[in-house]
Design a protein around this motif. Structure first.
Motif, PDB file in Angstrom:
ATOM      1  N   SER A  53      10.921   0.734  21.401  1.00 22.45           N
ATOM      2  CA  SER A  53      10.057   0.845  20.215  1.00 22.45           C
ATOM      3  C   SER A  53       9.134  -0.361  20.164  1.00 22.45           C
ATOM      4  O   SER A  53       9.363  -1.370  20.832  1.00 22.45           O
ATOM      5  CB  SER A  53      10.909   0.910  18.947  1.00 22.45           C
ATOM      6  OG  SER A  53      11.694  -0.253  18.799  1.00 22.45           O
ATOM      7  N   ASN A  54       8.077  -0.230  19.367  1.00 22.08           N
ATOM      8  CA  ASN A  54       7.106  -1.318  19.234  1.00 22.08           C
ATOM      9  C   ASN A  54       6.613  -1.765  20.602  1.00 22.08           C
ATOM     10  O   ASN A  54       6.416  -2.953  20.840  1.00 22.08           O
ATOM     11  CB  ASN A  54       7.731  -2.513  18.511  1.00 22.08           C
ATOM     12  CG  ASN A  54       7.221  -2.605  17.094  1.00 22.08           C
ATOM     13  OD1 ASN A  54       6.025  -2.569  16.850  1.00 22.08           O
ATOM     14  ND2 ASN A  54       8.138  -2.699  16.159  1.00 22.08           N
ATOM     15  N   ALA A  55       6.415  -0.790  21.473  1.00 20.80           N
ATOM     16  CA  ALA A  55       6.017  -1.090  22.841  1.00 20.80           C
ATOM     17  C   ALA A  55       4.725  -0.359  23.162  1.00 20.80           C
ATOM     18  O   ALA A  55       4.293   0.523  22.425  1.00 20.80           O
ATOM     19  CB  ALA A  55       7.116  -0.654  23.800  1.00 20.80           C
ATOM     20  N   GLU A  56       4.145  -0.715  24.262  1.00 20.70           N
ATOM     21  CA  GLU A  56       2.917  -0.069  24.705  1.00 20.70           C
ATOM     22  C   GLU A  56       3.099   0.482  26.110  1.00 20.70           C
ATOM     23  O   GLU A  56       2.947  -0.254  27.081  1.00 20.70           O
ATOM     24  CB  GLU A  56       1.765  -1.071  24.646  1.00 20.70           C
ATOM     25  CG  GLU A  56       0.411  -0.457  24.906  1.00 20.70           C
ATOM     26  CD  GLU A  56       0.166   0.789  24.071  1.00 20.70           C
ATOM     27  OE1 GLU A  56      -0.101   1.841  24.674  1.00 20.70           O
ATOM     28  OE2 GLU A  56       0.262   0.727  22.835  1.00 20.70           O
ATOM     29  N   PRO A  57       3.432   1.752  26.236  1.00 20.86           N
ATOM     30  CA  PRO A  57       3.693   2.687  25.139  1.00 20.86           C
ATOM     31  C   PRO A  57       5.171   2.688  24.767  1.00 20.86           C
ATOM     32  O   PRO A  57       6.005   2.260  25.556  1.00 20.86           O
ATOM     33  CB  PRO A  57       3.326   4.035  25.785  1.00 20.86           C
ATOM     34  CG  PRO A  57       3.730   3.865  27.219  1.00 20.86           C
ATOM     35  CD  PRO A  57       3.495   2.407  27.548  1.00 20.86           C
ATOM     36  N   PRO A  58       5.480   3.214  23.562  1.00 20.28           N
ATOM     37  CA  PRO A  58       6.884   3.443  23.220  1.00 20.28           C
ATOM     38  C   PRO A  58       7.410   4.648  23.998  1.00 20.28           C
ATOM     39  O   PRO A  58       6.629   5.532  24.373  1.00 20.28           O
ATOM     40  CB  PRO A  58       6.833   3.745  21.726  1.00 20.28           C
ATOM     41  CG  PRO A  58       5.456   4.237  21.463  1.00 20.28           C
ATOM     42  CD  PRO A  58       4.564   3.604  22.484  1.00 20.28           C
ATOM     43  N   GLY A  59       8.716   4.682  24.262  1.00 23.97           N
ATOM     44  CA  GLY A  59       9.281   5.837  24.952  1.00 23.97           C
ATOM     45  C   GLY A  59      10.682   5.588  25.478  1.00 23.97           C
ATOM     46  O   GLY A  59      11.250   4.499  25.311  1.00 23.97           O
ATOM     47  N   VAL A  60      11.216   6.610  26.138  1.00 30.93           N
ATOM     48  CA  VAL A  60      12.570   6.535  26.690  1.00 30.93           C
ATOM     49  C   VAL A  60      12.530   5.818  28.036  1.00 30.93           C
ATOM     50  O   VAL A  60      11.812   6.222  28.946  1.00 30.93           O
ATOM     51  CB  VAL A  60      13.185   7.939  26.850  1.00 30.93           C
ATOM     52  CG1 VAL A  60      14.505   7.872  27.616  1.00 30.93           C
ATOM     53  CG2 VAL A  60      13.406   8.577  25.480  1.00 30.93           C
ATOM     54  N   ALA A  61      13.337   4.755  28.152  1.00 31.86           N
ATOM     55  CA  ALA A  61      13.249   3.869  29.309  1.00 31.86           C
ATOM     56  C   ALA A  61      14.479   3.905  30.205  1.00 31.86           C
ATOM     57  O   ALA A  61      14.420   3.412  31.327  1.00 31.86           O
ATOM     58  CB  ALA A  61      13.005   2.436  28.847  1.00 31.86           C
ATOM     59  N   GLY A  62      15.592   4.456  29.713  1.00 32.13           N
ATOM     60  CA  GLY A  62      16.783   4.422  30.554  1.00 32.13           C
ATOM     61  C   GLY A  62      18.005   5.015  29.898  1.00 32.13           C
ATOM     62  O   GLY A  62      17.939   5.584  28.807  1.00 32.13           O
ATOM     63  N   LEU A  63      19.112   4.859  30.616  1.00 29.46           N
ATOM     64  CA  LEU A  63      20.379   5.443  30.200  1.00 29.46           C
ATOM     65  C   LEU A  63      21.441   4.349  30.115  1.00 29.46           C
ATOM     66  O   LEU A  63      21.490   3.453  30.967  1.00 29.46           O
ATOM     67  CB  LEU A  63      20.785   6.490  31.244  1.00 29.46           C
ATOM     68  CG  LEU A  63      22.007   7.360  30.970  1.00 29.46           C
ATOM     69  CD1 LEU A  63      21.780   8.246  29.754  1.00 29.46           C
ATOM     70  CD2 LEU A  63      22.296   8.236  32.195  1.00 29.46           C
ATOM     71  N   ALA A  64      22.278   4.465  29.080  1.00 28.37           N
ATOM     72  CA  ALA A  64      23.367   3.507  28.902  1.00 28.37           C
ATOM     73  C   ALA A  64      24.585   4.270  28.394  1.00 28.37           C
ATOM     74  O   ALA A  64      24.507   5.471  28.137  1.00 28.37           O
ATOM     75  CB  ALA A  64      22.952   2.418  27.916  1.00 28.37           C
ATOM     76  N   ARG A  65      25.682   3.525  28.273  1.00 29.95           N
ATOM     77  CA  ARG A  65      26.895   4.131  27.721  1.00 29.95           C
ATOM     78  C   ARG A  65      27.545   3.177  26.729  1.00 29.95           C
ATOM     79  O   ARG A  65      27.363   1.958  26.826  1.00 29.95           O
ATOM     80  CB  ARG A  65      27.917   4.406  28.829  1.00 29.95           C
ATOM     81  CG  ARG A  65      27.648   5.651  29.641  1.00 29.95           C
ATOM     82  CD  ARG A  65      28.803   5.927  30.598  1.00 29.95           C
ATOM     83  NE  ARG A  65      28.507   7.022  31.513  1.00 29.95           N
ATOM     84  CZ  ARG A  65      28.723   8.320  31.231  1.00 29.95           C
ATOM     85  NH1 ARG A  65      29.246   8.658  30.064  1.00 29.95           N
ATOM     86  NH2 ARG A  65      28.425   9.250  32.120  1.00 29.95           N
ATOM     87  N   VAL A  66      28.315   3.733  25.829  1.00 32.34           N
ATOM     88  CA  VAL A  66      29.084   2.905  24.911  1.00 32.34           C
ATOM     89  C   VAL A  66      30.235   2.272  25.695  1.00 32.34           C
ATOM     90  O   VAL A  66      31.040   2.973  26.299  1.00 32.34           O
ATOM     91  CB  VAL A  66      29.639   3.732  23.734  1.00 32.34           C
ATOM     92  CG1 VAL A  66      30.539   2.868  22.855  1.00 32.34           C
ATOM     93  CG2 VAL A  66      28.497   4.337  22.923  1.00 32.34           C
ATOM     94  N   ALA A  67      30.274   0.931  25.701  1.00 34.66           N
ATOM     95  CA  ALA A  67      31.310   0.212  26.448  1.00 34.66           C
ATOM     96  C   ALA A  67      32.451  -0.211  25.534  1.00 34.66           C
ATOM     97  O   ALA A  67      33.571  -0.440  25.983  1.00 34.66           O
ATOM     98  CB  ALA A  67      30.711  -1.016  27.127  1.00 34.66           C
ATOM     99  N   LYS A  68      32.168  -0.342  24.240  1.00 27.97           N
ATOM    100  CA  LYS A  68      33.196  -0.746  23.285  1.00 27.97           C
ATOM    101  C   LYS A  68      32.841  -0.153  21.931  1.00 27.97           C
ATOM    102  O   LYS A  68      31.678  -0.224  21.514  1.00 27.97           O
ATOM    103  CB  LYS A  68      33.250  -2.278  23.203  1.00 27.97           C
ATOM    104  CG  LYS A  68      34.347  -2.813  22.318  1.00 27.97           C
ATOM    105  CD  LYS A  68      34.355  -4.337  22.310  1.00 27.97           C
ATOM    106  CE  LYS A  68      35.441  -4.886  21.398  1.00 27.97           C
ATOM    107  NZ  LYS A  68      35.362  -6.364  21.323  1.00 27.97           N
ATOM    108  N   THR A  69      33.837   0.404  21.256  1.00 29.02           N
ATOM    109  CA  THR A  69      33.585   1.035  19.960  1.00 29.02           C
ATOM    110  C   THR A  69      33.317  -0.016  18.887  1.00 29.02           C
ATOM    111  O   THR A  69      33.469  -1.219  19.124  1.00 29.02           O
ATOM    112  CB  THR A  69      34.771   1.929  19.554  1.00 29.02           C
ATOM    113  OG1 THR A  69      35.963   1.135  19.584  1.00 29.02           O
ATOM    114  CG2 THR A  69      34.923   3.102  20.512  1.00 29.02           C
ATOM    115  N   ALA A  70      32.941   0.446  17.713  1.00 27.87           N
ATOM    116  CA  ALA A  70      32.412  -0.425  16.662  1.00 27.87           C
ATOM    117  C   ALA A  70      33.369  -1.542  16.253  1.00 27.87           C
ATOM    118  O   ALA A  70      34.576  -1.335  16.105  1.00 27.87           O
ATOM    119  CB  ALA A  70      32.047   0.418  15.443  1.00 27.87           C
TER     120      ALA A  70
END
Length: 151
Positions: A53-70
Motif C-alpha cells: 500500500s502507499n506504493a507506486e504502484p500499489p498491488g500484490v507483491a508476494g506470498l507469506a504464511r502465518v508462522a505464529k498465532t496471535a
DNA sequence: GCCAACGTTGGC
DNA sequence: GCCAACGTTGGC
C-alpha cells in the motif's frame, strides 16, 4: 482448513523484499479493531497475500504464511513507540500481532488497477475503498489473484 | 503532498 | 447514544 488473507504493508517501511531478507516478521502496529480480530482468528500455516500500500504502484507483491498465532503486540507497552497504547497492561493487552513468514515473491506483481478490473474481486474490501489492512480472502478471490500473480 | 473516505474519541 | 471534531489510511 487453511485460512486465506491479504495483509497490507507500505514498502517504504516494510515491503516484500524486507520480508524475504528477514524471513519471519512480527506484524506489529495494527491499531484497527477489525484487523486485530481477523489476526486473532489466524492459524499457523494460513496463507497471506502480501500487498504493497502507499506504493507506486500499489498491488500484490508476494506470498507469506502465518508462522505464529496471535500474541500481544509488544509495541503497545513501549512508551517510546509510536504504537504505545496507554490503556494496555500486560495482564490485559489491547493489541495483538501474528508472525508472518516469507514464502515467495510474486513472479508477476499485480497492480491495484488490474485487481479492480477483475470481476471475481468486486466484493473485496481492498477494491471497495476500505482501509482495512488485514482482510480475509475467499477461495474464488484467492484463485483469481494467485493466477494473475503467477504464484 | 493533497485530500476523500473512513475510524475513533469525547463532549453532551 | 449521538455526532462533530479529529486523526489516519492510502490512492492519486
Amino acid at each position: 482448513m487453511t485460512g486465506r488473507w491479504l495483509m497490507k504493508s507500505e514498502p517504504d517501511v516494510f515491503g516484500i523484499d524486507d520480508l524475504a531478507r528477514v524471513k519471519v516478521e512480527g506484524w506489529n502496529g495494527v491499531r484497527n479493531y477489525q484487523a486485530r480480530n481477523f489476526m486473532k482468528t489466524m492459524k499457523t500455516g494460513d496463507e497471506i497475500l502480501f500487498y504493497h500500500s502507499n506504493a507506486e504502484p500499489p498491488g500484490v507483491a508476494g506470498l507469506a504464511r502465518v508462522a505464529k498465532t496471535a500474541y500481544p503486540d509488544p509495541t503497545q507497552f513501549d512508551r517510546k513507540s509510536d504504537y504505545f497504547e496507554p490503556r494496555a497492561t500486560t495482564a490485559d493487552p489491547v493489541w495483538y500481532q501474528v508472525d508472518v513468514r516469507f514464502v515467495r515473491k510474486a513472479p508477476r506483481f499485480v497492480p491495484l488497477d488490474e485487481l479492480r478490473g477483475m470481476p471475481e474481486l468486486a466484493a473485496m474490501p481492498l477494491v471497495n475503498k476500505s482501509r482495512l489492512s488485514v482482510q480475509p480472502v475467499t477461495d474464488a478471490q484467492w484463485a483469481a489473484i494467485v493466477k494473475a500473480a503467477g504464484l
